[in-house]
Design a protein around this motif. Structure first.
Motif, PDB file in Angstrom:
ATOM      1  N   PRO A  22       5.063  64.082  43.740  1.00  0.00           N
ATOM      2  CA  PRO A  22       4.555  62.752  43.416  1.00  0.00           C
ATOM      3  C   PRO A  22       4.060  62.731  41.971  1.00  0.00           C
ATOM      4  N   ASP A  23       4.320  61.608  41.274  1.00  0.00           N
ATOM      5  CA  ASP A  23       3.813  61.498  39.912  1.00  0.00           C
ATOM      6  C   ASP A  23       3.233  60.121  39.668  1.00  0.00           C
ATOM      7  N   PHE A  24       2.557  59.999  38.542  1.00  0.00           N
ATOM      8  CA  PHE A  24       1.923  58.758  38.129  1.00  0.00           C
ATOM      9  C   PHE A  24       2.411  58.437  36.728  1.00  0.00           C
ATOM     10  N   ARG A  25       2.772  57.161  36.543  1.00  0.00           N
ATOM     11  CA  ARG A  25       3.402  56.734  35.293  1.00  0.00           C
ATOM     12  C   ARG A  25       2.732  55.484  34.757  1.00  0.00           C
ATOM     13  N   ILE A  26       2.836  55.337  33.451  1.00  0.00           N
ATOM     14  CA  ILE A  26       2.488  54.077  32.819  1.00  0.00           C
ATOM     15  C   ILE A  26       3.714  53.639  32.030  1.00  0.00           C
ATOM     16  N   LEU A  27       4.191  52.447  32.349  1.00  0.00           N
ATOM     17  CA  LEU A  27       5.378  51.881  31.715  1.00  0.00           C
ATOM     18  C   LEU A  27       6.553  52.867  31.738  1.00  0.00           C
ATOM     19  N   GLY A  28       6.692  53.548  32.883  1.00  0.00           N
ATOM     20  CA  GLY A  28       7.808  54.465  33.081  1.00  0.00           C
ATOM     21  C   GLY A  28       7.612  55.863  32.540  1.00  0.00           C
ATOM     22  N   ALA A  54      -9.952  63.975  33.290  1.00  0.00           N
ATOM     23  CA  ALA A  54      -8.634  64.529  32.965  1.00  0.00           C
ATOM     24  C   ALA A  54      -7.534  63.488  33.174  1.00  0.00           C
ATOM     25  N   LEU A  55      -7.605  62.749  34.261  1.00  0.00           N
ATOM     26  CA  LEU A  55      -6.620  61.696  34.505  1.00  0.00           C
ATOM     27  C   LEU A  55      -6.670  60.624  33.425  1.00  0.00           C
ATOM     28  N   LEU A  56      -7.864  60.221  33.050  1.00  0.00           N
ATOM     29  CA  LEU A  56      -8.003  59.207  31.999  1.00  0.00           C
ATOM     30  C   LEU A  56      -7.466  59.723  30.669  1.00  0.00           C
ATOM     31  N   ALA A  57      -7.747  60.967  30.343  1.00  0.00           N
ATOM     32  CA  ALA A  57      -7.238  61.551  29.089  1.00  0.00           C
ATOM     33  C   ALA A  57      -5.710  61.583  29.082  1.00  0.00           C
ATOM     34  N   ALA A  58      -5.114  61.979  30.205  1.00  0.00           N
ATOM     35  CA  ALA A  58      -3.653  62.030  30.290  1.00  0.00           C
ATOM     36  C   ALA A  58      -3.069  60.616  30.211  1.00  0.00           C
ATOM     37  N   TRP A  59      -3.699  59.674  30.892  1.00  0.00           N
ATOM     38  CA  TRP A  59      -3.248  58.284  30.848  1.00  0.00           C
ATOM     39  C   TRP A  59      -3.288  57.762  29.412  1.00  0.00           C
ATOM     40  N   ARG A  60      -4.391  58.038  28.715  1.00  0.00           N
ATOM     41  CA  ARG A  60      -4.528  57.598  27.316  1.00  0.00           C
ATOM     42  C   ARG A  60      -3.466  58.225  26.420  1.00  0.00           C
ATOM     43  N   GLU A  61      -3.056  59.427  26.728  1.00  0.00           N
ATOM     44  CA  GLU A  61      -2.055  60.118  25.908  1.00  0.00           C
ATOM     45  C   GLU A  61      -0.713  59.391  25.919  1.00  0.00           C
ATOM     46  N   VAL A  62      -0.383  58.739  27.005  1.00  0.00           N
ATOM     47  CA  VAL A  62       0.912  58.055  27.085  1.00  0.00           C
ATOM     48  C   VAL A  62       0.798  56.534  27.080  1.00  0.00           C
ATOM     49  N   ALA A  63      -0.387  55.995  27.238  1.00  0.00           N
ATOM     50  CA  ALA A  63      -0.580  54.541  27.279  1.00  0.00           C
ATOM     51  C   ALA A  63      -0.344  53.929  25.900  1.00  0.00           C
ATOM     52  N   PRO A 111      -4.850  50.866  34.556  1.00  0.00           N
ATOM     53  CA  PRO A 111      -3.920  49.756  34.297  1.00  0.00           C
ATOM     54  C   PRO A 111      -2.459  50.191  34.184  1.00  0.00           C
ATOM     55  N   GLU A 112      -1.583  49.388  34.779  1.00  0.00           N
ATOM     56  CA  GLU A 112      -0.131  49.530  34.675  1.00  0.00           C
ATOM     57  C   GLU A 112       0.450  50.776  35.341  1.00  0.00           C
TER      58      GLU A 112
END
Length: 100
Positions: A17-23, A84-93, A6-7
């Protein structure tokens, strides 16, 4: 995989290339080095490096001390990459996404 969370938006950081959530960046792809740099909690970083030192390693310097961790893509299977991607996403979400 990262884009399905999400987001998530894609961008670029220092030519990668990078992946962001809410910047906020949670993962950066280093194509030529075949690695993904992830924002993990320090505790998670230590745990994953100890469990799988052939896959994970702390980024050098202050970035690594803040949880930024390299994942060697060549060695990672799809399940480990997704976790790993989900863990990183959760860290900043934001906390609103805690149920994922």
């Amino acid at each position: 995989m990262a884009g399905s969370l999400p987001e998530v938006t894609e961008g670029a950081h220092n030519g990668h290339p990078d992946f962001r959530i809410l910047g906020r960046i949670f993962a950066t792809l280093w194509v030529e080095e075949e690695r993904l740099v992830l924002r993990l909690s320090h505790a998670q970083q230590v745990e994953w490096i100890e469990a799988e030192p052939n896959l994970f390693e702390a980024v050098d310097g202050a970035w690594g001390r803040r949880g930024w961790t390299s994942l060697t893509l060549w060695e990672a299977d799809e399940d480990r990459l997704a976790a790993a991607l989900l863990a990183a996403w959760r860290e900043v979400a934001p906390a609103a996404y805690d149920q994922l």
